[in-house]
Design an enzyme around this catalytic site. Structure first.
Site, PDB file in Angstrom:
ATOM      1  N   ASP A 190     -23.351 -98.168   6.595  1.00  0.00           N
ATOM      2  CA  ASP A 190     -24.380 -97.979   7.609  1.00  0.00           C
ATOM      3  C   ASP A 190     -23.729 -97.948   8.988  1.00  0.00           C
ATOM      4  OD1 ASP A 190     -26.976 -97.530   8.374  1.00  0.00           O
ATOM      5  OD2 ASP A 190     -27.456 -99.651   8.597  1.00  0.00           O
TER       6      ASP A 190
ATOM      7  N   HIS B 274     -30.325 -97.342  20.713  1.00  0.00           N
ATOM      8  CA  HIS B 274     -30.562 -98.511  19.861  1.00  0.00           C
ATOM      9  C   HIS B 274     -29.515 -99.588  20.119  1.00  0.00           C
ATOM     10  CE1 HIS B 274     -31.379-101.077  16.438  1.00  0.00           C
ATOM     11  NE2 HIS B 274     -30.135-100.930  16.026  1.00  0.00           N
TER      12      HIS B 274
ATOM     13  N   GLU C 271     -35.762-100.463   9.885  1.00  0.00           N
ATOM     14  CA  GLU C 271     -34.972 -99.609  10.776  1.00  0.00           C
ATOM     15  C   GLU C 271     -35.113 -98.174  10.296  1.00  0.00           C
ATOM     16  OE1 GLU C 271     -30.933-101.116  11.066  1.00  0.00           O
ATOM     17  OE2 GLU C 271     -31.516-102.500  12.674  1.00  0.00           O
TER      18      GLU C 271
ATOM     19  N   GLU D  34     -33.881 -94.665   9.855  1.00  0.00           N
ATOM     20  CA  GLU D  34     -32.555 -94.041   9.834  1.00  0.00           C
ATOM     21  C   GLU D  34     -32.582 -92.757   9.021  1.00  0.00           C
ATOM     22  OE1 GLU D  34     -29.178 -96.477   8.967  1.00  0.00           O
ATOM     23  OE2 GLU D  34     -30.104 -98.313   9.754  1.00  0.00           O
TER      24      GLU D  34
ATOM     25  N   ASP E 102     -33.559 -99.268   6.610  1.00  0.00           N
ATOM     26  CA  ASP E 102     -32.621-100.386   6.487  1.00  0.00           C
ATOM     27  C   ASP E 102     -33.390-101.658   6.855  1.00  0.00           C
ATOM     28  OD1 ASP E 102     -30.419-102.070   6.489  1.00  0.00           O
ATOM     29  OD2 ASP E 102     -29.753-101.450   8.477  1.00  0.00           O
TER      30      ASP E 102
ATOM     31  N   ARG F 202     -34.263-110.270  11.027  1.00  0.00           N
ATOM     32  CA  ARG F 202     -33.659-110.499  12.341  1.00  0.00           C
ATOM     33  C   ARG F 202     -33.265-111.945  12.579  1.00  0.00           C
ATOM     34  NH1 ARG F 202     -32.083-105.499  13.179  1.00  0.00           N
ATOM     35  NH2 ARG F 202     -33.801-104.026  13.474  1.00  0.00           N
TER      36      ARG F 202
ATOM     37  N   GLN G  47     -30.156-112.503  10.732  1.00  0.00           N
ATOM     38  CA  GLN G  47     -29.102-111.705  11.366  1.00  0.00           C
ATOM     39  C   GLN G  47     -28.517-112.415  12.587  1.00  0.00           C
ATOM     40  OE1 GLN G  47     -30.505-107.804  12.483  1.00  0.00           O
ATOM     41  NE2 GLN G  47     -28.553-107.131  13.307  1.00  0.00           N
TER      42      GLN G  47
ATOM     43  N   LYS H 167     -29.226-107.897   5.785  1.00  0.00           N
ATOM     44  CA  LYS H 167     -29.361-106.456   5.581  1.00  0.00           C
ATOM     45  C   LYS H 167     -29.264-106.032   4.119  1.00  0.00           C
ATOM     46  CE  LYS H 167     -29.009-104.898   9.986  1.00  0.00           C
ATOM     47  NZ  LYS H 167     -29.838-103.846  10.576  1.00  0.00           N
TER      48      LYS H 167
ATOM     49  N   THR I 127     -32.717-101.637   0.748  1.00  0.00           N
ATOM     50  CA  THR I 127     -32.635-100.409   1.551  1.00  0.00           C
ATOM     51  C   THR I 127     -33.450 -99.378   0.780  1.00  0.00           C
ATOM     52  OG1 THR I 127     -30.390-100.973   2.243  1.00  0.00           O
ATOM     53  CG2 THR I 127     -31.093 -98.690   2.589  1.00  0.00           C
TER      54      THR I 127
ATOM     55  N   GLU J  62     -36.785-103.636  18.809  1.00  0.00           N
ATOM     56  CA  GLU J  62     -36.817-102.957  20.103  1.00  0.00           C
ATOM     57  C   GLU J  62     -38.235-102.813  20.629  1.00  0.00           C
ATOM     58  OE1 GLU J  62     -34.143 -99.342  20.457  1.00  0.00           O
ATOM     59  OE2 GLU J  62     -33.966 -99.776  18.332  1.00  0.00           O
TER      60      GLU J  62
HETATM   61 CA    CA Z   1     -29.092-100.210  10.229  1.00  0.00          CA
END
Ligand code: CA
Length: 439
Positions: free
Chosen positions: A139, A146, A211, A213, A245, A249, A252, A265, A269, A386
């Protein structure tokens, strides 16, 4: 052949004799022809198919009728795309041309049509599987918007680390937990620690995020110790899927230093089932992102005139949220964001070239995630981290609900499409996943 080569398969005025492929709303007109793997209740053998309108063209059945180019025949009889991915661009192009002829109203007449009709399966009666056996998954982090927004939230003093404009940053993800659209996602548990607390706690994730992607499937691999030069990278990229993804948080924030993402993570997925080929995307090529004045030029191994001229992709990518309350009320999903893949700081070819630049070997079916696709505007931010400034500015949804992060029962739906005047619009389908409560 280059990534921008156009041929009769791209002609916008050609249509299929399959009626649903002519509807303006379809993601899968004759010009798209994405590949996937499916099975049905009547025939539980996984097999390769191509989406056309609301139907699937069964390539195993087509191979049995001896209607495929000789070089693609064996690869199209497999239960995953890997052998076709390994075959390379010349075989892909021949196969696409043949499929376009067989499905084209102007190129296929009776009695052939009736034969092909017997190879069609309605999409709503099929179960779609992962399109390839994905050996390795990497990834990237290719959106500077971002990287800057997310960096601000984790490191206000230094949002963008000094290597960002030089190195296509990535980490090795986990392929065992990649699932196809529709599979539910269990809220993970893990360690988190609030800044004021003296010690971490273990429990269900409280800051679950998605996320948005794009994922790229690798075609032919490269031998160990043999980098793929940037100019050759397009020949190693077969096509793209939508990729979510899922990210925890709170886990993380506590675990990511010093070695990067790990358990935050790797629990899930999700990818969309239909692989839209790079050839189908040829009409939607745009220049690579133009770096603002003052940014360094990429190092020579990441510089190529052709890549700068058309290494970008003008693809619109969207996130939609369908909360449990919306589902119960019969309300439509709500769009949270819309961005363009053209705003990515690094191209897919640069990511692949960089990945192999140390001699690392990629294999057919490897998956490269782009990183969260966020643009410069607030409505193009591709994750809740975000959009809500890490939960401090909740989103208000049309039905009055609020979201800081995902709640149980929420369904996240990714969509993508390419649209340009003088071309036929094509889509990526959907990538959806619903959050289940922690186990
Ligand atoms: Ca990602």
């Amino acid at each position: 052949m280059t990534p921008t080569s156009l041929n009769f398969t791209h002609q916008p005025d050609r249509c299929s004799w399959i009626e649903s492929a002519g509807q303006s709303s379809t993601d899968f007109p004759l010009q798209n022809l994405p590949f996937g793997v499916f099975l049905t209740a009547e025939d539980p053998t996984p097999r390769i198919g191509v989406a056309i309108g609301d139907q699937i063209l069964d390539l195993l059945a087509l191979a049995q009728l001896d209607l495929l180019p000789a070089a693609a025949r064996t690869a199209c009889r497999q239960t995953s795309l890997n052998e076709l991915l390994a075959a390379g661009p010349a075989v892909w192009t021949d196969l696409r041309a043949r499929l376009s002829e067989l499905l084209g109203a102007d190129t296929c007449a009776e009695p052939l049509r009736t034969q092909i009709q017997r190879c069609l399966v309605p999409q709503n009666s099929a179960t779609l599987l992962l399109p390839a056996a994905i050996g390795d998954y990497t990834d990237f982090y290719a959106s500077i918007f971002h990287a800057t927004n997310a960096g601000k939230l984790f490191r206000p003093d230094q949002p963008l680390l000094p290597n960002y404009k030089w190195v296509p940053i990535g980490y090795h993800g986990r392929s065992s937990s990649i699932t196809v659209s529709g599979a539910p996602v269990r809220r993970p548990a893990g360690q988190s620690k609030s800044p004021a607390a003296p010690a971490p706690v273990f429990g269900p994730c409280r800051q679950l995020d998605y996320e948005l992607e794009l994922g790229a499937l690798v075609g032919p691999g490269n031998p160990p110790g043999t980098p793929v030069p940037l100019a050759s990278a397009p020949g190693h990229l077969f096509g793209v899927v939508l990729l979510n993804d899922w990210s925890a948080r709170d886990l993380q924030a506590w675990e990511y230093q010093p070695l990067g993402p790990f358990l935050a993570k790797n629990f899930a997925t999700t990818i969309s089932p239909w692989v839209v080929t790079m050839e189908a995307l040829a009409p939607f090529r745009v220049p690579a992102f133009v770096r603002p004045a003052g940014d360094p030029a990429p190092l020579p191994y990441l510089t190529d005139d052709a890549d700068a001229a058309h290494g970008g992709l003008d693809l619109t990518l969207e996130v939609w949220l369908h909360t449990e309350k919306m589902q119960a009320a019969g309300a439509a999903p709500h769009r949270l964001s819309s961005g363009s893949f053209a705003s990515m700081y690094w191209t897919l070819a640069q990511m692949l070239a960089h990945h192999t630049s140390n001699g690392c070997n990629l294999r057919p079916g490897d998956l490269l995630g782009s990183g969260t696709v966020s643009g410069p505007t607030p409505d193009s931010r591709g994750c809740l981290l975000e959009l809500t400034s890490r939960g401090t500015e909740p989103l208000r949804l049309p039905n009055g609900e609020e979201r800081r992060f995902l709640e149980d029962g929420d369904e996240v739906i990714l969509r993508g499409y390419a649209e340009r005047s003088g071309t036929r619009r094509i889509g990526l389908g959907v990538c959806r996943g619903r959050v289940l409560p922690a186990g």
